[in-house]
Scaffold this active site. Structure first.
Site, short mmCIF file in Angstrom:
data_model
loop_
_atom_site.label_atom_id
_atom_site.label_comp_id
_atom_site.label_asym_id
_atom_site.label_seq_id
_atom_site.Cartn_x
_atom_site.Cartn_y
_atom_site.Cartn_z
N ASP A 35 -1.12 14.34 12.98
CA ASP A 35 -0.53 15.68 13.09
C ASP A 35 -1.16 16.42 11.98
OD1 ASP A 35 0.95 14.35 15.24
OD2 ASP A 35 2.80 14.92 13.77
N HIS A 73 -4.88 8.03 13.73
CA HIS A 73 -5.20 6.99 14.74
C HIS A 73 -6.73 7.53 15.18
CE1 HIS A 73 -0.91 6.10 15.85
NE2 HIS A 73 -0.88 6.61 14.67
N SER A 115 -2.91 14.93 2.96
CA SER A 115 -4.48 15.08 2.68
C SER A 115 -5.31 15.54 3.85
CB SER A 115 -5.22 13.75 2.38
OG SER A 115 -6.23 14.07 1.67
#
Length: 281
Positions: free
Chosen positions: A88, A144, A247
């Site tokens: 995200d 992911h 980050s």
């Protein structure tokens, strides 16, 4: 350059991040509750998507920050040829790697060799594709896999811990190639793929699913871990790593294997599992 960005040049990056780590892992109820409530309120964190929506269920701020999502709130693009957005956040930049150079912002770029800290490892990406995804404090902080792959090696590259917010990205030269980072090299059925977990100011760690905490492990030398004999294989959409604090993750793909999804560009909001690119051929 803003005064806040100028200030980051003089700040003791590692000392501040070490302090932030101690606060993040504190199990003092008042400390963790204050941090969780402050971040939730300031950044508008949507806890309804979390496995544990009750903010008081987290024993530390770090547990809250690396929270999991409820099953089904993110799903992978159904096209079996689609490479996936790994996290995200927002696209900082994405596009072609031109002559080995990766675009950072107007007037700013760096080389793939600088980012990976390895000239040989960078060669397959000289004319490939890249996508830089910025995770803000409100976002889900697990990363992911865009595609299935076998882990070859990781490279821990020591460096600075500049902010990776938009203002710093616009003004700090070669920012992502200067910050501390963990480079993860994978072998896939289309060739090599690199996933670069970039640390930032007040980011107190990067963890992988195969090795646990990789950063902080502050040092002054590049550290390589060879996993070729371990047969570590991760599937498309499977979790590979997580950040403590917000980050950036950078995906590198070799030339000629994929085309970027339509509509992606600087500042595009993205969600884990949506289409990053489509395999060609």
């Amino acid at each position: 350059m803003s005064w806040t960005t100028r200030l980051t040049y003089a700040l003791p990056h590692r000392a501040l991040s070490s302090l932030a780590r101690r606060l993040a892992y504190s199990r003092h109820p008042r400390t963790s509750a204050w941090l969780i409530d402050t971040v939730t309120r300031k950044f508008g964190v949507d806890l309804s998507e979390a496995e544990q929506p009750d903010p008081r269920s987290y024993p530390s701020f770090n547990a809250f920050f690396t929270r999991g999502l409820r099953a089904g709130v993110r799903v992978p693009d159904p096209d079996p040829r689609a490479l996936l957005i790994p996290a995200d956040g927002r696209i900082s930049q994405c596009g072609a790697i031109e002559g080995g150079r990766i675009f950072q912002a107007k007037g700013q770029s760096f080389t793939a060799a600088e980012l990976l800290a390895d000239d040989d490892a960078a060669r397959p990406y000289e004319d490939g594709l890249f996508a830089t995804v910025y995770l803000s404090p409100k976002d889900y902080h697990r990363v992911h896999m865009p595609w299935r792959g076998r882990l070859l090696e990781t490279v821990h590259v020591p460096g600075r811990l500049f902010s990776v917010g938009p203002a710093a990205v616009r003004t700090v030269p070669r920012l992502f190639a200067r910050n501390e980072r963990l480079v993860c090299h994978f072998d896939t059925d289309f060739g090599p793929m690199a996933m670069v977990m970039v640390g930032a100011l007040l980011v107190s760690g990067v963890e992988t699913v195969w090795s646990g905490i990789e950063i902080p492990r502050y040092g002054d030398a590049v550290t390589v871990k060879d996993y070729r004999g371990a047969d570590i294989r991760l599937e498309r959409f499977e979790e590979m790593a997580r950040f403590n604090y917000g980050s950036t993750v950078i995906v590198l793909l070799p030339a000629g294997v994929a085309r970027l999804a339509d509509g992606l560009g600087a500042e595009s909001p993205v969600r884990l599992g949506q289409r990053l690119a489509t395999l060609v051929g």
